[in-house]
Design an enzyme around this catalytic site. Structure first.
Site, PDB file in Angstrom:
ATOM      1  N   THR A  24       0.816  -1.215   0.000  1.00  0.00           N
ATOM      2  CA  THR A  24       0.000   0.000   0.000  1.00  0.00           C
ATOM      3  C   THR A  24       0.849   1.264   0.000  1.00  0.00           C
ATOM      4  OG1 THR A  24      -1.776  -1.180   1.158  1.00  0.00           O
ATOM      5  CG2 THR A  24      -1.841   1.211   1.247  1.00  0.00           C
ATOM      6  N   SER A  71       1.322  -7.679  -0.362  1.00  0.00           N
ATOM      7  CA  SER A  71       1.931  -8.676   0.534  1.00  0.00           C
ATOM      8  C   SER A  71       1.008  -9.845   0.829  1.00  0.00           C
ATOM      9  CB  SER A  71       2.389  -8.022   1.842  1.00  0.00           C
ATOM     10  OG  SER A  71       1.301  -7.722   2.686  1.00  0.00           O
ATOM     11  N   THR A 104       1.130  -4.428   4.714  1.00  0.00           N
ATOM     12  CA  THR A 104       0.837  -4.755   6.116  1.00  0.00           C
ATOM     13  C   THR A 104       0.152  -6.102   6.294  1.00  0.00           C
ATOM     14  OG1 THR A 104      -1.262  -3.525   6.010  1.00  0.00           O
ATOM     15  CG2 THR A 104       0.687  -2.319   6.782  1.00  0.00           C
TER      16      THR A 104
END
Length: 358
Positions: A24, A71, A104
């Protein structure tokens, strides 16, 4: 993109290398509000240009593109890649510290993989963002600045891998993502009071060798009340070498799952089973009696995850099984027992050394 080299860096001009992986922090917003990965080279250069306008002149930064993806797509191959890259970056004595810019979603797994291998005193700070780069309130620039300043500061040496988001600084072990959207995205599960011996920040034993996460299957199975052993059996049939069972309370399992684990301990002693808890905070321990209680399961060789939750327990178990395989190969040449059962037994003996504050 600047690539890490062996240029001499003076002690009063720290050099921090930023390893980018997408996520992000370099993403943008498409029409309709959907967040998408953009051109990471362009986004990273813009990120570096903005960083340099606020960074003290005494700190030098360069970047190294490692991965370029959300991720949520990361797994064992990406953990292996990042462990190798961070070690390669730190092979340059002119580097003062490393920052990993990471999505994250799976950051907690990556930092565990890195921290298990991080024997160098120089800091590795892992950061990211909850809002994309083009959002008017994007948290990425502030998080990146904090991470770089931390990685450049000698006071951070010897603390291992650090998670830096939302003005919070957390050690890697015990970290988990606790909120999907808030800027303070991570919390750390650890004892409220120091344990006997070393200060808590130094209780992070590292692995004796390089684990390879790719090729060692460890599955996480959710075990809510009333569940049966169908999922567990499917994982075993798929070739799992280890299982992390997410139970309730202190890591207690429903009766049918506990029954299957008992059978597994007899029929497949080569499979290592760890119980974790769905509870956000506190320790998973072998405390309760009864067929699904941790105390009874411990008699069957089942391990407890301590303060680690299932995501990081999976990373640790994968690493230990990988090392057991490596050692078994070396042992076979010397005539030692190289069976999977012997490797699993070695993992059970070593487990309490590595899980958090055993």
């Amino acid at each position: 993109m600047d690539r890490v080299n062996s240029v001499e860096t003076s002690t009063d001009t720290p050099h921090v290398v930023i390893c980018t992986t997408g996520g992000t922090i370099t993403a943008s917003t498409a029409p309709g509000g959907v967040v998408v990965a953009g051109d990471s080279d362009v986004a990273t250069q813009a990120m570096l240009d903005e960083l340099r306008t606020v960074l003290p002149a005494s700190v030098r930064v360069s970047a190294r593109a490692v991965l370029d993806a959300d991720s949520s797509t990361f797994g064992p191959p990406e953990w292996d890649r990042l462990v190798d890259v961070v070690a390669d970056v730190l092979a340059d004595p002119g580097v003062s510290g490393v920052v990993v810019a990471h999505g994250t979603d799976t950051l907690e797994e990556t930092v565990m993989a890195l921290d298990l291998h991080h024997t160098d005193p120089r800091p590795v700070a892992v950061t990211g963002a909850q809002l994309p780069a083009d959002h008017p309130k994007s948290d990425g620039p502030a998080n990146l600045l904090d991470a770089v300043l931390l990685a450049a500061d000698p006071v951070s040496r010897g603390l291992g891998v650090l998670v830096v988001l939302g003005r919070a600084i957390l050690q890697a072990r015990g970290v988990r993502k606790w909120h999907t959207t808030e800027p303070v995205a991570f919390a750390r599960n650890a004892p409220d009071t120091p344990v006997e011996g070393l200060p808590p920040e130094l209780e992070r034993p590292t692995l004796p060798g390089r684990a390879r996460f790719t090729g060692t299957r460890v599955d996480v199975v959710s075990c809510p009340p009333g569940s049966d052993a169908v999922a567990l059996g499917a994982c075993v049939d798929a070739g799992a070498r280890g299982l992390v069972l997410e139970g309730s309370g202190s890591g207690n399992l429903p009766p049918l799952v506990a029954e299957a684990v008992t059978e597994l301990s007899v029929e497949r002693p080569d499979i290592v089973v760890v119980t974790a808890s769905r509870v956000p905070r506190g320790e998973a321990t072998a405390t309760y009696s009864g067929p699904g209680g941790g105390a009874e399961l411990a008699k069957r060789g089942v391990l407890s995850s301590g303060y680690l939750r299932s995501a990081q327990a999976r990373v640790l178990l994968t690493a230990l099984l990988s090392l057991a395989d490596t050692n078994a190969g070396a042992g076979a040449e010397a005539g030692a027992d190289a069976s999977p059962e012997a490797g699993a037994a070695a993992v059970r003996r070593q487990w309490s050394r590595y899980h958090l504050y055993s």
